[in-house]
Write an enzyme that holds these catalytic residues in place. Structure first.
Site, PDB file in Angstrom:
ATOM      1  CB  CYS A 262      39.728  41.349  41.749  1.00 45.50           C
ATOM      2  SG  CYS A 262      40.795  40.860  43.110  1.00 45.50           S
ATOM      3  CD  GLN A 263      36.409  35.077  41.186  1.00 43.07           C
ATOM      4  OE1 GLN A 263      35.851  35.899  40.488  1.00 43.07           O
ATOM      5  NE2 GLN A 263      35.735  34.129  41.807  1.00 43.07           N
TER       6      GLN A 263
END
Length: 124
Positions: A85-86
């Protein structure tokens, strides 16, 4: 006032427990370790579609965390799953969901996409 301390204590105990459970469920990999295996695995970006469109690891499929429950049947249990994810938070949550449904070969990118220095694809 005492209930605030009880609530705060419960939150801390829950957070610590989840941290250690997550470490047992999913292996956090450095970028170098991630690069070694992600091409032979199911590479899943759990960020939202707009984040994915702005740039993602080449070869990644987008299954946002918000859709994971509905779409986990798209993933095979007999192959490793590499998640990112980020920042690493959502991929950890996605791994917990998958683990509860019987997926065991789970890995995620430590530090998330923001630390990735490899090839990136952007939607036109």
């Amino acid at each position: 006032m005492q209930w605030i301390w009880i609530l705060l204590g419960a939150i801390i105990v829950y957070s610590v427990t989840m941290y250690f459970m997550q470490r047992r469920m999913v292996k956090a990999l450095t970028e170098e370790e991630f690069r070694v295996g992600y091409r032979k695995a199911q590479l899943i970006d759990v960020r939202e579609a707009d984040e994915y469109a702005s740039g993602h690891i080449l070869g990644a499929r987008n299954i946002p965390l918000t859709q994971m429950r509905m779409r986990m049947k798209e993933l095979r249990k007999d192959q490793p799953i590499y998640l990112y994810c980020q920042s690493g938070l959502r991929s950890g949550r996605a791994a917990q969901m998958l683990y509860r449904k019987g997926y065991r070969d789970l890995y995620h990118l430590k530090g998330g996409f923001k630390t990735w220095t490899g090839k990136v694809k952007k939607k036109a």
